[in-house]
Write a protein that holds these residues in place. Sequence first.
Motif, PDB file in Angstrom:
ATOM      1  N   MET A   1       0.845  -1.188   0.000  1.00 48.54           N
ATOM      2  CA  MET A   1       0.000   0.000   0.000  1.00 48.54           C
ATOM      3  C   MET A   1       0.882   1.240   0.000  1.00 48.54           C
ATOM      4  O   MET A   1       1.785   1.373   0.817  1.00 48.54           O
ATOM      5  CB  MET A   1      -0.911  -0.012   1.226  1.00 48.54           C
ATOM      6  N   LYS A   2       0.595   2.168  -0.906  1.00 49.60           N
ATOM      7  CA  LYS A   2       1.333   3.426  -0.983  1.00 49.60           C
ATOM      8  C   LYS A   2       0.652   4.445  -0.074  1.00 49.60           C
ATOM      9  O   LYS A   2      -0.505   4.799  -0.281  1.00 49.60           O
ATOM     10  CB  LYS A   2       1.376   3.925  -2.419  1.00 49.60           C
ATOM     11  N   ILE A   3       1.392   4.904   0.935  1.00 49.97           N
ATOM     12  CA  ILE A   3       0.844   5.779   1.962  1.00 49.97           C
ATOM     13  C   ILE A   3       1.534   7.130   1.911  1.00 49.97           C
ATOM     14  O   ILE A   3       2.768   7.217   1.900  1.00 49.97           O
ATOM     15  CB  ILE A   3       1.023   5.155   3.355  1.00 49.97           C
ATOM     16  N   LEU A   4       0.752   8.185   1.897  1.00 44.51           N
ATOM     17  CA  LEU A   4       1.243   9.553   1.939  1.00 44.51           C
ATOM     18  C   LEU A   4       0.891  10.123   3.311  1.00 44.51           C
ATOM     19  O   LEU A   4      -0.263  10.032   3.740  1.00 44.51           O
ATOM     20  CB  LEU A   4       0.577  10.370   0.834  1.00 44.51           C
ATOM     21  N   ALA A   5       1.862  10.671   4.020  1.00 41.89           N
ATOM     22  CA  ALA A   5       1.625  11.114   5.401  1.00 41.89           C
ATOM     23  C   ALA A   5       2.136  12.532   5.618  1.00 41.89           C
ATOM     24  O   ALA A   5       3.141  12.949   5.024  1.00 41.89           O
ATOM     25  CB  ALA A   5       2.302  10.149   6.377  1.00 41.89           C
ATOM     26  N   ILE A   6       1.440  13.253   6.513  1.00 40.88           N
ATOM     27  CA  ILE A   6       1.760  14.655   6.776  1.00 40.88           C
ATOM     28  C   ILE A   6       1.265  15.025   8.172  1.00 40.88           C
ATOM     29  O   ILE A   6       0.377  14.358   8.717  1.00 40.88           O
ATOM     30  CB  ILE A   6       1.107  15.553   5.694  1.00 40.88           C
ATOM     31  N   SER A   7       1.821  16.074   8.752  1.00 39.98           N
ATOM     32  CA  SER A   7       1.320  16.598  10.031  1.00 39.98           C
ATOM     33  C   SER A   7       1.552  18.107  10.066  1.00 39.98           C
ATOM     34  O   SER A   7       2.285  18.665   9.239  1.00 39.98           O
ATOM     35  CB  SER A   7       2.031  15.950  11.225  1.00 39.98           C
ATOM     36  N   ASP A   8       0.942  18.757  11.037  1.00 36.18           N
ATOM     37  CA  ASP A   8       1.231  20.156  11.366  1.00 36.18           C
ATOM     38  C   ASP A   8       1.143  21.088  10.156  1.00 36.18           C
ATOM     39  O   ASP A   8       2.035  21.901   9.917  1.00 36.18           O
ATOM     40  CB  ASP A   8       2.618  20.266  12.032  1.00 36.18           C
ATOM     41  N   LEU A 187       6.585  13.715  11.280  1.00 34.79           N
ATOM     42  CA  LEU A 187       6.307  13.994   9.880  1.00 34.79           C
ATOM     43  C   LEU A 187       6.593  15.428   9.443  1.00 34.79           C
ATOM     44  O   LEU A 187       7.396  15.671   8.557  1.00 34.79           O
ATOM     45  CB  LEU A 187       4.844  13.663   9.580  1.00 34.79           C
ATOM     46  N   GLY A 188       5.877  16.394  10.000  1.00 34.97           N
ATOM     47  CA  GLY A 188       5.968  17.771   9.532  1.00 34.97           C
ATOM     48  C   GLY A 188       5.109  18.001   8.298  1.00 34.97           C
ATOM     49  O   GLY A 188       4.454  17.090   7.789  1.00 34.97           O
ATOM     50  N   PRO A 189       5.098  19.235   7.780  1.00 34.48           N
ATOM     51  CA  PRO A 189       4.160  19.637   6.743  1.00 34.48           C
ATOM     52  C   PRO A 189       4.576  19.319   5.303  1.00 34.48           C
ATOM     53  O   PRO A 189       3.868  19.698   4.368  1.00 34.48           O
ATOM     54  CB  PRO A 189       4.040  21.146   6.945  1.00 34.48           C
ATOM     55  N   ASP A 190       5.693  18.630   5.120  1.00 41.32           N
ATOM     56  CA  ASP A 190       6.066  18.171   3.779  1.00 41.32           C
ATOM     57  C   ASP A 190       5.639  16.715   3.645  1.00 41.32           C
ATOM     58  O   ASP A 190       6.063  15.867   4.444  1.00 41.32           O
ATOM     59  CB  ASP A 190       7.578  18.287   3.564  1.00 41.32           C
ATOM     60  N   PRO A 191       4.801  16.396   2.654  1.00 41.59           N
ATOM     61  CA  PRO A 191       4.307  15.019   2.532  1.00 41.59           C
ATOM     62  C   PRO A 191       5.450  13.994   2.435  1.00 41.59           C
ATOM     63  O   PRO A 191       6.456  14.239   1.775  1.00 41.59           O
ATOM     64  CB  PRO A 191       3.489  15.040   1.240  1.00 41.59           C
ATOM     65  N   VAL A 192       5.264  12.869   3.116  1.00 42.43           N
ATOM     66  CA  VAL A 192       6.256  11.792   3.180  1.00 42.43           C
ATOM     67  C   VAL A 192       5.597  10.512   2.683  1.00 42.43           C
ATOM     68  O   VAL A 192       4.452  10.215   3.045  1.00 42.43           O
ATOM     69  CB  VAL A 192       6.758  11.587   4.635  1.00 42.43           C
TER      70      VAL A 192
END
Length: 196
Positions: A1-8, A187-192
């Motif tokens: 599964m390809k997951i894109l994650a972000i926060s803040d 994570l921070g605000p740049d998508p990972v």
Amino acid sequence: MKILAISDMHLSTSAADALLSAAGAADLVIAAGDFANQHEGLEAYMARLFPIADKMICVPGNNESLRALQAATEAEILHGTSTMRGGLMIAGLGGGIPPLPPLPWKSWDLTEDQARDALAGVEAADILILHSPPAGLGDNHEGLGHLGSPALKEAMLRIKPRLCVFGHIHDCWGQGGTLGATRWRNLGPDPVWFDL
């Protein structure tokens, strides 16, 4: 599964644009809270993210409450709860844990005991989404020292997720590593991207 994650994301137009642009290639989008700024601007910001709400799972940060986030989005929200997506068990808990020192605005926080109680029923998960960091992992604030949660670290070690993501401590955005069986990342605000 390809997951894109972000926060803040904190109402950042560029963070929203980057997430929306990349999300088409994702099977799942994870957002670890703090969409708003001091409880302001949440509804309009979540409306901007509406096109990806069906593939998003999020937790509230300390800049928005659970109730406010539930009212502002159709995305799935986890808070002491779990869900299954693409064969992966995903659990989550939002809020500032432990409570932050007094601020000029009301942070949405949980105590260590509230966090332990909220996650007590989660026995296993492939992914653990938190807003606040587990103690000692990406949790060092330049002015206030280590602000991570012992209760969240205990839960992570007990649940043994393959991946644990969080945000909250801006000084540690991008930091990550492995503890036991768990890969972790502030994570921070740049998508990972992650692939599970």
